[in-house]
Motif scaffolding. Structure first.
Motif, PDB file in Angstrom:
ATOM      1  N   UNK A   1       0.835  -1.412   0.056  1.00  0.00           N
ATOM      2  CA  UNK A   1       0.112  -0.032   0.063  1.00  0.00           C
ATOM      3  C   UNK A   1       0.771   1.074  -0.077  1.00  0.00           C
ATOM      4  N   UNK A   2       1.995   1.052   0.099  1.00  0.00           N
ATOM      5  CA  UNK A   2       3.062   2.337   0.109  1.00  0.00           C
ATOM      6  C   UNK A   2       2.864   3.401  -0.875  1.00  0.00           C
ATOM      7  N   UNK A   3       2.634   3.043  -1.980  1.00  0.00           N
ATOM      8  CA  UNK A   3       2.380   3.920  -2.989  1.00  0.00           C
ATOM      9  C   UNK A   3       0.848   4.382  -3.576  1.00  0.00           C
ATOM     10  N   UNK A   4       0.091   3.820  -2.659  1.00  0.00           N
ATOM     11  CA  UNK A   4      -1.392   3.754  -2.924  1.00  0.00           C
ATOM     12  C   UNK A   4      -2.251   4.822  -2.339  1.00  0.00           C
ATOM     13  N   UNK A   5      -3.158   5.267  -2.758  1.00  0.00           N
ATOM     14  CA  UNK A   5      -3.886   6.320  -1.973  1.00  0.00           C
ATOM     15  C   UNK A   5      -3.869   6.124  -0.602  1.00  0.00           C
ATOM     16  N   UNK A   6      -3.863   7.471   0.223  1.00  0.00           N
ATOM     17  CA  UNK A   6      -3.978   7.368   1.675  1.00  0.00           C
ATOM     18  C   UNK A   6      -4.892   6.704   2.214  1.00  0.00           C
ATOM     19  N   UNK A   7      -6.305   6.572   1.646  1.00  0.00           N
ATOM     20  CA  UNK A   7      -7.304   5.966   2.199  1.00  0.00           C
ATOM     21  C   UNK A   7      -7.239   4.499   2.476  1.00  0.00           C
ATOM     22  N   UNK A   8      -6.489   3.604   1.545  1.00  0.00           N
ATOM     23  CA  UNK A   8      -6.372   2.448   1.971  1.00  0.00           C
ATOM     24  C   UNK A   8      -5.346   2.223   3.064  1.00  0.00           C
TER      25      UNK A   8
ATOM     26  N   UNK B   1      13.743   0.927  -3.346  1.00  0.00           N
ATOM     27  CA  UNK B   1      14.301  -0.479  -2.853  1.00  0.00           C
ATOM     28  C   UNK B   1      14.001  -0.724  -1.751  1.00  0.00           C
ATOM     29  N   UNK B   2      13.720   0.231  -0.917  1.00  0.00           N
ATOM     30  CA  UNK B   2      13.148  -0.224   0.646  1.00  0.00           C
ATOM     31  C   UNK B   2      11.670  -0.661   0.288  1.00  0.00           C
ATOM     32  N   UNK B   3      10.848  -0.026  -0.537  1.00  0.00           N
ATOM     33  CA  UNK B   3       9.386  -0.395  -0.486  1.00  0.00           C
ATOM     34  C   UNK B   3       9.627  -1.809  -1.135  1.00  0.00           C
ATOM     35  N   UNK B   4      10.345  -2.154  -2.233  1.00  0.00           N
ATOM     36  CA  UNK B   4      10.344  -3.128  -3.055  1.00  0.00           C
ATOM     37  C   UNK B   4      10.681  -4.465  -2.229  1.00  0.00           C
ATOM     38  N   UNK B   5      11.792  -3.980  -1.268  1.00  0.00           N
ATOM     39  CA  UNK B   5      12.289  -5.195  -0.398  1.00  0.00           C
ATOM     40  C   UNK B   5      11.109  -5.430   0.450  1.00  0.00           C
TER      41      UNK B   5
ATOM     42  N   UNK C   1       7.894  -5.344   0.231  1.00  0.00           N
ATOM     43  CA  UNK C   1       6.658  -6.003  -0.635  1.00  0.00           C
ATOM     44  C   UNK C   1       7.239  -7.390  -0.994  1.00  0.00           C
ATOM     45  N   UNK C   2       8.455  -7.765  -1.415  1.00  0.00           N
ATOM     46  CA  UNK C   2       9.297  -8.892  -1.732  1.00  0.00           C
ATOM     47  C   UNK C   2       8.875  -9.840  -0.235  1.00  0.00           C
ATOM     48  N   UNK C   3       9.300  -9.398   0.707  1.00  0.00           N
ATOM     49  CA  UNK C   3       9.049  -9.980   2.083  1.00  0.00           C
ATOM     50  C   UNK C   3       7.722 -10.607   2.428  1.00  0.00           C
ATOM     51  N   UNK C   4       6.831  -9.421   1.924  1.00  0.00           N
ATOM     52  CA  UNK C   4       5.502  -9.682   2.365  1.00  0.00           C
ATOM     53  C   UNK C   4       4.863 -10.624   1.530  1.00  0.00           C
ATOM     54  N   UNK C   5       5.379 -10.857   0.157  1.00  0.00           N
ATOM     55  CA  UNK C   5       4.908 -11.809  -0.788  1.00  0.00           C
ATOM     56  C   UNK C   5       5.648 -13.172  -0.104  1.00  0.00           C
ATOM     57  N   UNK C   6       6.836 -13.070   0.379  1.00  0.00           N
ATOM     58  CA  UNK C   6       7.360 -14.434   0.879  1.00  0.00           C
ATOM     59  C   UNK C   6       6.597 -14.883   1.809  1.00  0.00           C
TER      60      UNK C   6
END
Length: 369
Positions: A114-121, A345-349, A351-356
């Motif tokens: 959600x890091x790059x999503x609208x604040x509402x979510x 990179x921080x957001x991506x890392x 996200x990757x851990x969350x998917x893992x």
């Protein structure tokens, strides 16, 4: 014998552990760290939970029940993580009570996707986690992306304590402090007790050196190589200078008089990644009152063993810190590009851990169904 962690605490630095697992809770290890190592808080992130789930059998019984109930993978992840956070919050509750809510805090991050999503979510997720854990010493971690700033303000305005994470740049840090002040002003208008709302701003340290040192090596000049290992400390010290400025303003004093407490700078990513540097570098060089240092266990143990805490190592260093960042620009290091890369990179890392984490839970649910 000296006790470096107690000395650190005596200098006004709250010692938090950057790790959590059910085994750590079940074994009583967290209680031991509180008793013996001056630990007064815990932070978590998706990477920590992904690692914890892979180790031992502490989650087996809950995973079996979740599988029998047929819950979704995402619901299972929330059930698992909030269980651990609630348990840790209860272990730390005596610290919370003894410090009038200043410490004894446990952080849980919103879904990093959600890091790059609208604040509402993000705010909806923060509300859900706040309700699920239901402990006054909880903090909800929200990334300091541009999209995250209005979510931080909104969450605070509703009385939710926030750990703002993934801060790399001085400009973004000022945006975070603005979001904090605006959130508390709205909370005051909404009738919330400001004294119960707590926030920290997690300024990442070691990753700055990792990225900039790589660029300095690529430049290759003697001048460039001579700047290795100086950027992260300079960046953090100037963040503290900005903190001092904002939290001595008339705007802040009006909130303080209404019971508010400052948003403390938190030094995150304090594990040293380059073996050429002292393993306590990002602890001993960032000692300043009113801060938090959240340490991986290895850094905590290294500091306890041989950390040299000699007093405030931040105030009085601002001129040198500015000179260090200016020298980086002179040899061709683009600060704005560095911090932009680190945020992505921080957001991506995460996200990757969350998917893992989702994948690991999915597999275990299937195995237990």
């Amino acid at each position: 014998m000296t006790n470096p962690l107690k000395n650190l605490s005596d200098q006004g630095v709250a010692v938090w552990l950057d790790d959590i697992s059910r085994e750590r809770l079940r074994s009583g290890n967290l209680s031991e760290l509180i008793r013996d190592k001056s630990v007064v808080g815990v932070t978590s992130n998706p990477t920590i939970f992904e690692k914890a789930l892979k180790e031992g059998d502490a989650y087996d019984a809950q995973l079996h029940d979740l599988a029998v109930r047929g819950v979704s993978v995402e619901e299972a992840v929330r059930a698992i993580t909030t269980y651990d956070i609630r348990w840790a919050a209860d272990v730390l509750r005596p610290v919370y009570d003894a410090t009038d809510g200043q410490d004894g805090r446990v952080s849980l991050e919103v879904d990093p996707r959600l890091a790059l999503e609208a604040a509402e979510r993000t705010v909806a997720e923060a509300r859900a986690l706040w309700w699920m854990v239901d402990r006054p010493n909880l903090m909800i971690k929200i990334p300091a992306t541009e999209a995250g700033l209005p979510a931080i303000t909104q969450a605070l305005s509703e009385g939710i304590s926030v750990n703002v994470t993934l801060i790399f740049s001085l400009e973004r840090y000022r945006g975070v402090m603005e979001a904090f002040l605006a959130g508390l002003e709205q909370a005051r208008e909404n009738g919330h007790d400001l004294h119960t709302i707590h926030s920290v701003a997690s300024f990442f340290v070691s990753r700055v050196d990792t990225e900039i040192d790589k660029r300095l090596e690529a430049i290759g000049s003697e001048q460039a190589r001579g700047l290795r290992g100086r950027a992260a400390i300079a960046n953090a010290r100037l963040a503290y200078a900005a903190y001092e400025e904002v939290f001595s303003s008339e705007r802040w004093k009006a909130l303080e008089s209404a019971g508010a407490r400052p948003q403390r700078p938190l030094w995150a990513s304090t594990g040293v990644k380059d073996p050429a540097y002292p393993d306590t570098l990002y602890v001993t060089e960032l000692v300043a009152p009113g801060t938090v240092n959240t340490m991986p266990e290895a850094t905590l143990e290294a500091t306890a063993d041989h950390g040299e805490i000699s007093g405030d190592t931040v105030r009085g260093t601002y001129e040198q810190a500015r000179a260090d960042l200016a020298a980086l620009a002179e040899v061709g290091v683009d600060y704005d590009d560095v911090v932009a890369v680190l945020e992505r990179e921080g957001v991506s890392k995460f996200e990757k851990s969350w998917e893992g984490l989702l994948d690991g839970v999915s597999q275990q649910l299937k195995a237990n169904s």
